[in-house]
Design an enzyme around this catalytic site. Structure first.
Site, PDB file in Angstrom:
ATOM      1  N   LYS A  18      94.236 -37.794 107.252  1.00 58.77           N
ATOM      2  CA  LYS A  18      93.100 -38.198 106.428  1.00 58.77           C
ATOM      3  C   LYS A  18      93.542 -38.829 105.092  1.00 58.77           C
ATOM      4  O   LYS A  18      94.730 -38.858 104.775  1.00 58.77           O
ATOM      5  CB  LYS A  18      92.194 -36.986 106.175  1.00 58.77           C
ATOM      6  CG  LYS A  18      91.633 -36.356 107.459  1.00 58.77           C
ATOM      7  CD  LYS A  18      90.726 -37.310 108.176  1.00 58.77           C
ATOM      8  CE  LYS A  18      89.918 -36.755 109.332  1.00 58.77           C
ATOM      9  NZ  LYS A  18      90.436 -35.726 110.177  1.00 58.77           N
TER      10      LYS A  18
HETATM   11  C1  LIG Z   1      84.577 -36.280 112.571  1.00 59.51           C
HETATM   12  C2  LIG Z   1      85.421 -35.059 112.404  1.00 59.51           C
HETATM   13  N1  LIG Z   1      84.813 -33.891 112.135  1.00 59.51           N
HETATM   14  C3  LIG Z   1      85.519 -32.770 111.961  1.00 59.51           C
HETATM   15  C4  LIG Z   1      86.893 -32.746 112.055  1.00 59.51           C
HETATM   16  C5  LIG Z   1      87.628 -31.455 111.900  1.00 59.51           C
HETATM   17  O1  LIG Z   1      88.443 -31.441 110.770  1.00 59.51           O
HETATM   18  P1  LIG Z   1      89.743 -30.513 110.699  1.00 59.51           P
HETATM   19  O2  LIG Z   1      90.779 -31.097 111.599  1.00 59.51           O
HETATM   20  O3  LIG Z   1      90.124 -30.558 109.246  1.00 59.51           O
HETATM   21  O4  LIG Z   1      89.318 -29.138 111.118  1.00 59.51           O
HETATM   22  C6  LIG Z   1      87.571 -33.933 112.320  1.00 59.51           C
HETATM   23  C7  LIG Z   1      89.035 -33.905 112.427  1.00 59.51           C
HETATM   24  O5  LIG Z   1      89.770 -34.771 112.596  1.00 59.51           O
HETATM   25  C8  LIG Z   1      86.825 -35.119 112.504  1.00 59.51           C
HETATM   26  O6  LIG Z   1      87.431 -36.288 112.783  1.00 59.51           O
END
Ligand SMILES: Cc1ncc(COP(=O)(O)O)c(C=O)c1O
Length: 368
Positions: free
Chosen positions: A167
């Protein structure tokens, strides 16, 4: 975060700690009143479905074209995710399709800023007005994106960010929820800390031993170490965003004449954050499948990917909800054509040129 003195006393809660400093700086950066950190974007989403009051029997509407966590966080609260199709241009949740799925049980709508392009937030806020429905924006792709001149972070009731390594801002794992609503911020803080209220923790910090767990929560706290990293990364965010925007602009120029692909669409009055650069193959203008183009790009050493397999296609969702495919034709049609080109602020000009050259070479070979 508790800091213990040599006598084991609690000296401070979050204020003055890396957690408190990061949250304060992050809230200021996105222009929100409150920022509450979590151990991941997924944990942050779970915090939001808790704070929105989702419970068994409730429904929450979201897009099928997202990472599974966006829908899973509804299931964590025992509620039911209801999918609605996406808009053909941005591939974001279509407010009109979402409106058709509203029922007396709808308690939340979760638009996703797909690829970093803001969802149609005004339309969703209008849709939920006077209905007691909470808008939880999954901005995991969209830190720094602007909608109608404002940075995302205080437009929806709750905005979720992810600090996963790919990210814009990375803390290893991590997440954040921003909101202007103090009541929701307090629920989020309690939820990430076992359901123990901040008030009780503050009393404890002042020397009382008493604290109370008032609801069922989790240990979803982000560590001081991750927050210290986040704070230093925040200083690089503007530069990282500009670089991603530069790369997107170069791709757009390079592929201007390519009728074999559809480039990402940017609507008026938005400035995307470009987490992804998803192109869609124009299958009517090429002789081969998306899989063949994908493999050819990988063979050229280009790190392409596909975002996303629609959530309702996953076996868990098929088995539990009876999806068979064909329910969301716009998302499914897009999925058959999507290829995400490399997009990362660390890419050099040479990296970008290599991607452009490989795409041109392959499209030239397969175009009708
Ligand atoms: C659209 C979206 N929502 C939620 C998440 C979940 O985030 P995390 O990996 O920090 O738990 C991601 C992860 O890549 C994502 O792309």
């Amino acid at each position: 975060m508790h800091i213990a003195s040599s006598k084991g006393e609690l000296l401070a809660i979050d204020g003055g700690t890396p957690v408190g400093e990061f949250e304060e700086a992050f809230a200021a950066w996105v222009g929100a009143k409150h920022a509450v950190s979590f151990s991941s974007g997924t944990a942050a989403l779970h915090g939001c479905t808790f704070a929105a009051g989702l419970k068994p029997g409730d429904e929450a509407i979201t897009t099928p074209l997202t990472f599974a966590a966006t829908a899973n966080c509804v299931l964590y609260q025992g509620a039911t995710p209801v999918f609605a199709d996406v808009s053909a241009d941005t591939l974001n949740l279509d407010p009109e399709q979402a409106a058709e799925k509203i029922s007396p049980r709808t308690r939340a709508i979760l638009p996703v800023d797909y690829a970093g392009h803001p969802a149609d937030l005004s339309a969703f806020l209008q849709l939920v007005a006077q209905r007691g429905i909470v808008v939880i924006e999954d901005a995991s792709h969209a830190l720094g994106a602007e909608y109608q001149g404002r940075r995302l972070g205080s437009i929806a009731d709750l905005t979720v960010f992810s600090f996963h390594p790919v990210k814009h801002l990375a803390t290893g794992e991590g997440g954040m929820v921003t909101t202007d609503r103090s009541d929701l911020a307090e629920d989020l803080r309690r939820f990430r800390n076992h359901g123990i209220s901040s008030d009780a923790r503050q009393r404890q910090a002042k020397g009382h031993w008493h604290y109370e767990m008032t609801s069922l929560g989790f240990n979803y706290r982000l560590t001081d170490i991750a927050c210290a990293l986040g704070l230093s990364q925040l200083g690089k965010l503007e530069a990282n965003l500009s670089r991603r925007r530069e790369i997107a602009a170069r791709y757009a120029t390079a592929f201007r004449e390519q009728s074999a692909i559809l480039k990402p669409v940017v609507r008026d009055k938005v400035n995307p954050a470009w987490h992804l650069y998803p192109i869609r193959l124009n299958l009517e203008k090429v002789t081969v499948s998306r899989a063949t183009v994908f493999r050819a790009l990988r063979a050229e050493n280009i790190g392409v990917n596909v975002h996303y397999i629609p959530v309702h296609h996953h076996p868990y969702y098929r088995d539990h909800f009876g999806y068979r495919g064909g329910e969301y034709p716009i998302a499914e049609n897009a999925y058959e054509r999507l290829i995400s080109l490399p997009m990362f602020h660390g890419m050099t000009q040479q990296d970008v040129d290599d991607v452009i050259a490989a795409v041109r070479k392959i499209l030239t070979a397969v175009s009708l």
